[in-house]
Design an enzyme around this catalytic site. Structure first.
Site, mmCIF file in Angstrom:
data_model
loop_
_atom_site.group_PDB
_atom_site.id
_atom_site.type_symbol
_atom_site.label_atom_id
_atom_site.label_comp_id
_atom_site.label_asym_id
_atom_site.label_seq_id
_atom_site.Cartn_x
_atom_site.Cartn_y
_atom_site.Cartn_z
ATOM 1 N N LYS A 111 0.815 -1.213 0.000
ATOM 2 C CA LYS A 111 0.000 0.000 0.000
ATOM 3 C C LYS A 111 0.853 1.270 0.000
ATOM 4 O O LYS A 111 0.394 2.324 -0.399
ATOM 5 C CB LYS A 111 -1.006 -0.030 1.133
HETATM 6 C C1 LIG Z 1 -4.231 -4.706 0.942
HETATM 7 C C2 LIG Z 1 -3.410 -5.914 0.798
HETATM 8 C C3 LIG Z 1 -3.761 -6.921 -0.101
HETATM 9 C C4 LIG Z 1 -5.029 -6.872 -0.927
HETATM 10 O O1 LIG Z 1 -4.959 -5.869 -1.924
HETATM 11 P P1 LIG Z 1 -6.313 -5.349 -2.598
HETATM 12 O O2 LIG Z 1 -5.877 -4.239 -3.478
HETATM 13 O O3 LIG Z 1 -7.181 -4.885 -1.469
HETATM 14 O O4 LIG Z 1 -6.905 -6.484 -3.323
HETATM 15 C C5 LIG Z 1 -2.923 -8.014 -0.218
HETATM 16 N N1 LIG Z 1 -1.818 -8.122 0.531
HETATM 17 C C6 LIG Z 1 -1.430 -7.165 1.410
HETATM 18 C C7 LIG Z 1 -0.213 -7.365 2.221
HETATM 19 C C8 LIG Z 1 -2.215 -6.029 1.566
HETATM 20 O O5 LIG Z 1 -1.836 -5.100 2.435
#
Ligand SMILES: *Cc1c(COP(=O)(O)O)cnc(C)c1O
Length: 494
Positions: A111
């Site tokens: 993120k």
């Molecule tokens: C948020 C997240 C996901 C999922 O991603 P999306 O875009 O919500 O599908 C997968 N792995 C990690 C470590 C995350 O922080």
């Protein structure tokens, strides 16, 4: 020509900067580009570009009302020494796949790729649109978004940030990362509920017109840092394009050769970005959607029915413990022939009954997607087997993708080169990762485990972890789901 954005639920339109400011459209829909722009650089050119240059080449096609100077300034401020590698998103070959490591930013999860740039896109958008109000970011998090948003927005002038997380529903390290967050403008709250309740609570606050008026009078307006914001989605397209350039530069693929991408999925934001990359013209064959035991998406791809009426499971990949994948709405809108009425009908069914069915015609548009899931036992086993074979240690979310990729390859015998989105550092989910390798590690303390992981994996403990070892807890507010709005009011003093 300016690229416009429109709501998935009506014909409300916005420029890119307006869509970034608003987050959600006023009708509750998500903003989508009226068309997906094409990449205007060749693979040859791509292969010589830095991450920042690639980001500019991609983002300028989507954010057409930003000047070159504005966009480059945002990119420079985002992808700098906050990342612990100049490559920003390195590609690691292990066990027959390419792991695209998206966890080298401030909070060691993917993120950061978008949340390190969003505050700059947002404050630039505010300036462009003569917004004088202070921007209040309101976010529900299943663990990683919260800290990444806090880190991105902390002490950014003209902004405040409130993060709600499910108390007991995130890993101890995730929680410690959030409750130790510094910054005068930050506020972290645990709620007595799960992530979906936190997310619905935030949506309700966003939809509260009375509150909006009071906020405006007090000089505030809300915006969202959640993955529904187009300012989150667009930066995520960049690393798929970057990975393709890298594979070509390293002689792993020929020009135009197709690759698969495998994405551990929760809210459907990351995989949707890969879908946009494909629609921009990047040679992607299959989009492999990996779920954990909360396998709503697997069932959806298998049956054409989206049904969130099921038990919510807490797994070792908590950032994917989600039953309503918000960004799926953008895909639904697209496969409904960009028909906002049809999409709205389905989304109304989802909120009223918790489920909807798509038509056969719509299903036919999903051929590029493959969905599968990994159970808790399979996730642990694949972490161990990749470690035993190669010494490479992956986190639990990435392991869900690795396992689904194994299932896909076994089922289809497809030998297309595949990039696995590696979404978190194993140091973020140390206990689950170490237990998977050897259950006797469970006797160790959290930070002992961190040091042991560093030793057996031969990787340095990331700064993000070192920082919280001895940090003080600065946030201890816990509230009921129904108290979320009053909690926000208290923080803003209204
Ligand atoms: C948020 C997240 C996901 C999922 O991603 P999306 O875009 O919500 O599908 C997968 N792995 C990690 C470590 C995350 O922080």
């Amino acid at each position: 020509m300016e690229l416009m954005y429109k709501s998935t639920r009506s014909n409300e339109t916005a420029t890119a900067s307006q869509a970034i400011l608003k987050g959600l459209a006023s009708d509750g829909g998500l903003f989508v580009p009226t068309q997906i722009p094409k990449l205007s650089v060749s693979v040859e050119e791509l292969s010589k570009m830095t991450y920042q240059e690639t980001a500019y080449a991609v983002m300028k096609e989507f954010l057409t009302d930003f000047t070159e100077e504005e966009l480059k300034a945002c990119i420079e401020k985002a992808y700098d020494s906050k990342f612990d590698t100049e490559e920003i998103a390195p590609l690691v070959k292990a066990d027959g796949a390419y792991y695209l490591e998206l966890f080298h930013g401030a909070t060691i999860a993917f993120k950061d790729m978008a949340l390190s740039i969003l505050p700059h896109l947002l404050t630039t958008s505010a300036k462009k649109n003569n917004v004088k109000n202070e921007i209040v970011i309101l976010t529900a998090t299943s663990g990683d978004t919260g800290k990444a948003a806090l880190a991105g927005f902390a002490d950014v002038p003209g902004t405040r940030i409130v993060v709600f997380y499910p108390k007991g529903g995130v890993s101890p390290i995730q929680e410690k990362q959030m409750v130790t967050q510094k910054g005068e403008n930050t506020f972290v709250v645990g709620i007595k509920g799960n992530f979906d309740e936190a997310q619905s609570g935030v949506k309700a606050i966003f939809g509260n017109k009375e509150l909006e008026k009071e906020m405006d009078a007090a000089g505030f307006q809300f915006s969202s840092a959640n993955s529904i914001n187009i300012g989150r989605l667009v930066p995520q397209v960049c690393y798929y394009v970057y990975a393709y350039g890298k594979l070509y530069a390293e002689g792993e693929i020929k020009e135009g050769e197709k690759i698969n991408v495998v994405v551990p999925t929760g809210n459907f934001g990351n995989i949707l970005a890969a879908y946009y990359a494909k629609n921009m013209g990047l040679p992607i064959a299959k989009l492999i959607c990996a779920s954990n035991d909360n396998k709503v998406l697997y069932d959806f791809f298998a049956t054409g029915t989206y049904d969130k009426n099921r038990d919510f499971m807490l797994t070792s990949s908590p950032s994917m413990d989600i039953l309503i994948s918000s960004n799926l709405e953008r895909l639904i809108y697209k496969i409904a022939g960009e028909d906002d009425k049809k999409n709205k009908e389905l989304m109304t069914l989802l909120s009223d009954t918790g489920r909807y069915d798509i038509t056969e015609d719509m299903r036919a548009c999903l051929k590029d997607f493959y969905g599968n899931y990994s159970t808790e036992a399979e996730t642990a086993a694949v972490i161990k087997s990749i470690y035993d074979k190669t010494g490479y240690i992956i986190d639990t979310h990435t392991a869900v993708a690795a396992e689904v990729y194994k299932k896909y390859a076994a089922e289809t015998h497809d030998e297309t080169k595949s990039v696995i989105a590696s979404t978190a550092s194993p140091f973020k989910f140390t206990r689950s990762v170490m237990n998977a390798i050897d259950s006797s590690y469970d006797a160790m303390g959290d930070f002992e485990l961190v040091d042991e992981l560093s030793k057996i994996g031969n990787v340095k403990v990331p700064n993000a972890i070192e920082e919280i070892r001895n940090a003080n807890i600065l946030h201890d507010t816990v509230c009921e789901v129904r108290e979320m709005e009053s909690t926000v009011r208290k923080f803003l003093g209204i």
